[in-house]
Design an enzyme around this catalytic site. Structure first.
Site, PDB file in Angstrom:
ATOM      1  N   ASP A  28       0.555  -1.143  -0.126  1.00 31.84           N
ATOM      2  CA  ASP A  28       0.093   0.080  -0.095  1.00 31.84           C
ATOM      3  C   ASP A  28       0.864   1.185  -0.098  1.00 31.84           C
ATOM      4  O   ASP A  28       1.877   1.170   0.421  1.00 31.84           O
ATOM      5  CB  ASP A  28      -1.039   0.234   1.389  1.00 31.84           C
ATOM      6  CG  ASP A  28      -2.101  -0.923   1.096  1.00 31.84           C
ATOM      7  OD1 ASP A  28      -2.230  -1.772   0.363  1.00 31.84           O
ATOM      8  OD2 ASP A  28      -3.206  -0.660   1.871  1.00 31.84           O
ATOM      9  N   CYS A  53      -8.321   4.741   0.743  1.00 34.90           N
ATOM     10  CA  CYS A  53      -8.955   4.464   2.086  1.00 34.90           C
ATOM     11  C   CYS A  53      -8.529   5.584   3.089  1.00 34.90           C
ATOM     12  O   CYS A  53      -7.305   5.902   2.901  1.00 34.90           O
ATOM     13  CB  CYS A  53      -9.108   3.282   2.589  1.00 34.90           C
ATOM     14  SG  CYS A  53      -9.970   1.986   1.596  1.00 34.90           S
ATOM     15  N   TYR A  93      -7.826 -13.882   3.661  1.00 36.09           N
ATOM     16  CA  TYR A  93      -6.595 -13.641   4.431  1.00 36.09           C
ATOM     17  C   TYR A  93      -6.380 -12.850   5.738  1.00 36.09           C
ATOM     18  O   TYR A  93      -5.368 -12.483   6.272  1.00 36.09           O
ATOM     19  CB  TYR A  93      -5.961 -12.331   3.471  1.00 36.09           C
ATOM     20  CG  TYR A  93      -6.573 -11.209   3.205  1.00 36.09           C
ATOM     21  CD1 TYR A  93      -6.513 -10.233   4.186  1.00 36.09           C
ATOM     22  CD2 TYR A  93      -7.628 -11.112   2.199  1.00 36.09           C
ATOM     23  CE1 TYR A  93      -7.462  -8.947   4.036  1.00 36.09           C
ATOM     24  CE2 TYR A  93      -8.329  -9.970   2.189  1.00 36.09           C
ATOM     25  CZ  TYR A  93      -8.203  -8.998   2.904  1.00 36.09           C
ATOM     26  OH  TYR A  93      -9.103  -7.859   2.982  1.00 36.09           O
ATOM     27  N   ASN A 104     -17.875  12.020   2.750  1.00 38.57           N
ATOM     28  CA  ASN A 104     -17.559  13.225   2.106  1.00 38.57           C
ATOM     29  C   ASN A 104     -17.702  14.538   3.104  1.00 38.57           C
ATOM     30  O   ASN A 104     -18.630  14.570   3.860  1.00 38.57           O
ATOM     31  CB  ASN A 104     -18.450  13.611   0.826  1.00 38.57           C
ATOM     32  CG  ASN A 104     -18.247  12.623  -0.415  1.00 38.57           C
ATOM     33  OD1 ASN A 104     -17.279  11.814  -0.497  1.00 38.57           O
ATOM     34  ND2 ASN A 104     -19.193  12.596  -1.319  1.00 38.57           N
ATOM     35  N   HIS A 145     -17.422   9.204  -0.710  1.00 37.06           N
ATOM     36  CA  HIS A 145     -16.398   8.775  -1.575  1.00 37.06           C
ATOM     37  C   HIS A 145     -14.933   8.566  -1.015  1.00 37.06           C
ATOM     38  O   HIS A 145     -14.023   8.135  -1.545  1.00 37.06           O
ATOM     39  CB  HIS A 145     -16.122   9.479  -2.921  1.00 37.06           C
ATOM     40  CG  HIS A 145     -17.365   9.749  -3.640  1.00 37.06           C
ATOM     41  ND1 HIS A 145     -18.436  10.627  -3.419  1.00 37.06           N
ATOM     42  CD2 HIS A 145     -17.915   9.116  -4.902  1.00 37.06           C
ATOM     43  CE1 HIS A 145     -19.476  10.560  -4.282  1.00 37.06           C
ATOM     44  NE2 HIS A 145     -19.225   9.561  -5.268  1.00 37.06           N
ATOM     45  N   GLU A 183      -3.898   0.400  -2.189  1.00 36.20           N
ATOM     46  CA  GLU A 183      -3.228  -0.468  -2.897  1.00 36.20           C
ATOM     47  C   GLU A 183      -2.434  -0.261  -3.994  1.00 36.20           C
ATOM     48  O   GLU A 183      -3.299   0.065  -4.993  1.00 36.20           O
ATOM     49  CB  GLU A 183      -4.031  -1.939  -2.916  1.00 36.20           C
ATOM     50  CG  GLU A 183      -4.861  -2.482  -1.752  1.00 36.20           C
ATOM     51  CD  GLU A 183      -6.269  -1.974  -1.665  1.00 36.20           C
ATOM     52  OE1 GLU A 183      -6.549  -0.836  -2.135  1.00 36.20           O
ATOM     53  OE2 GLU A 183      -7.116  -2.601  -1.039  1.00 36.20           O
TER      54      GLU A 183
HETATM   55  C1  5RP Z   1      -8.983  -1.591   1.490  1.00 35.60           C
HETATM   56  C2  5RP Z   1      -8.369  -2.746   1.845  1.00 35.60           C
HETATM   57  C3  5RP Z   1      -6.833  -2.621   1.967  1.00 35.60           C
HETATM   58  O1  5RP Z   1      -6.203  -3.934   2.034  1.00 35.60           O
HETATM   59  C4  5RP Z   1      -6.235  -1.743   2.924  1.00 35.60           C
HETATM   60  O2  5RP Z   1      -4.770  -2.123   3.069  1.00 35.60           O
HETATM   61  C5  5RP Z   1      -6.848  -1.929   4.241  1.00 35.60           C
HETATM   62  O3  5RP Z   1      -7.003  -3.177   4.481  1.00 35.60           O
HETATM   63  P1  5RP Z   1      -6.142  -4.007   5.613  1.00 35.60           P
HETATM   64  O4  5RP Z   1      -6.201  -3.332   7.032  1.00 35.60           O
HETATM   65  O5  5RP Z   1      -7.046  -5.579   5.634  1.00 35.60           O
HETATM   66  O6  5RP Z   1      -4.544  -4.360   5.259  1.00 35.60           O
HETATM   67  O7  5RP Z   1      -8.792  -3.835   2.100  1.00 35.60           O
HETATM   68  O8  5RP Z   1      -8.997  -1.327   0.016  1.00 35.60           O
HETATM   69 ZN    ZN Z   2      -4.133  -3.973   3.041  1.00 43.35          ZN
HETATM   70 CA    CA Z   3      -8.126  -5.789   3.388  1.00 42.02          CA
HETATM   71 ZN    ZN Z   4      -6.195  -5.028  -0.050  1.00 39.51          ZN
END
Ligand code: 5RP
Ligand code: ZN
Ligand code: CA
Ligand code: ZN
Length: 226
Positions: A28, A53, A93, A104, A145, A183
């Site tokens: 990421d 995010c 996972y 927003n 968004h 990501e």
């Molecule tokens: C949101 C996601 C991504 O994987 C982001 O990295 C956060 O999730 P996580 O804490 O599961 O790694 O799912 O796009």
């Molecule tokens: Zn992630």
């Molecule tokens: Ca994730």
């Molecule tokens: Zn992810």
């Protein structure tokens, strides 16, 4: 390496974080929400390409009153039974999703442009920084968004996602507990970007690349020293 990463984050620079070979196997782009600009959003969109995010620390999430999406769906499933059938108990996972609500800022127009998303994310960080959590609803609307992610209590000590790793970085850097993450995707093969290519991107763009295990180790040492 960790000190370099924290320095970069304080300067408003992006760092790359790979989670783990036994998890998402994703890298990421991560940066501090309080420093986000429209230019960052453009880079995240074009060069990362995943979902943009905003991870929020457990403390800030609690003060803002934002729930996990799974809790919202659970409560709503009384009225909409299909939501029960959509339960995310089979994420391949991890045990638990970090997704919270989408928002927003009320001063955005559509909410999706680089200017709008940067405004939403930065203003959320500043609201938390100023301790104005109770004014959340005055300044933001939902749905929106920007996807908020709620870090698990105890952060990386409890869950080893990018959500918690982003917040651990903010904490170690002395920054507000709101971050931005996205990501890195592969533009040719339809997959996430390989670690190799993510490392290459970091090198070419003079960015720090961190391994999740090193980050978690550094955070534990940091907590132990406190
Ligand atoms: C949101 C996601 C991504 O994987 C982001 O990295 C956060 O999730 P996580 O804490 O599961 O790694 O799912 O796009
Ligand atoms: Zn992630
Ligand atoms: Ca994730
Ligand atoms: Zn992810």
């Amino acid at each position: 390496m960790m000190e370099e990463a924290l320095k970069s984050l304080r300067k408003g620079e992006i760092v790359l974080v790979f989670d783990a070979a036994n998890r998402e196997r994703e890298t990421d782009m991560i940066l501090a929400a309080e420093h986000v600009t429209p230019e960052h959003i453009r880079i995240l969109r074009n060069d990362a390409g995943g979902l943009i995010c905003a991870p929020v620390s457990a403390e800030n999430a609690e003060k803002l009153g934002i729930p996990f999406m799974t809790d919202i769906l659970k409560v709503s499933s009384e009225k909409y039974p299909v939501l029960k059938r959509l339960s995310p108990h089979d994420i391949p996972y991890d045990e638990k999703s970090a997704f919270s609500i989408t928002v927003n800022h009320r001063k955005t127009f559509t909410g999706i442009t680089d200017n709008d998303r940067a405004l939403t994310i930065k203003e959320l960080a500043l609201l938390c920084k100023d301790g104005q959590h109770e004014k959340f609803g005055d300044f933001f609307r939902s749905p929106g968004h920007v996807t908020l992610l709620r870090a698990a209590d105890g952060h990386v000590l409890r869950r080893r996602g990018h959500t918690e790793m982003s917040i651990a970085l903010m904490e170690m850097a002395g920054l507000t507990g709101v971050a931005v993450c996205c990501e890195m995707m592969d533009n040719r093969r339809g997959n996430s970007l390989s670690t190799e290519d993510a490392r290459l991107y970091a090198k070419e763009h003079d960015l720090i690349f961190l391994n999740g295990s090193d980050l978690i180790k550094a955070y534990k040492e940091y907590k132990f020293e406190l």
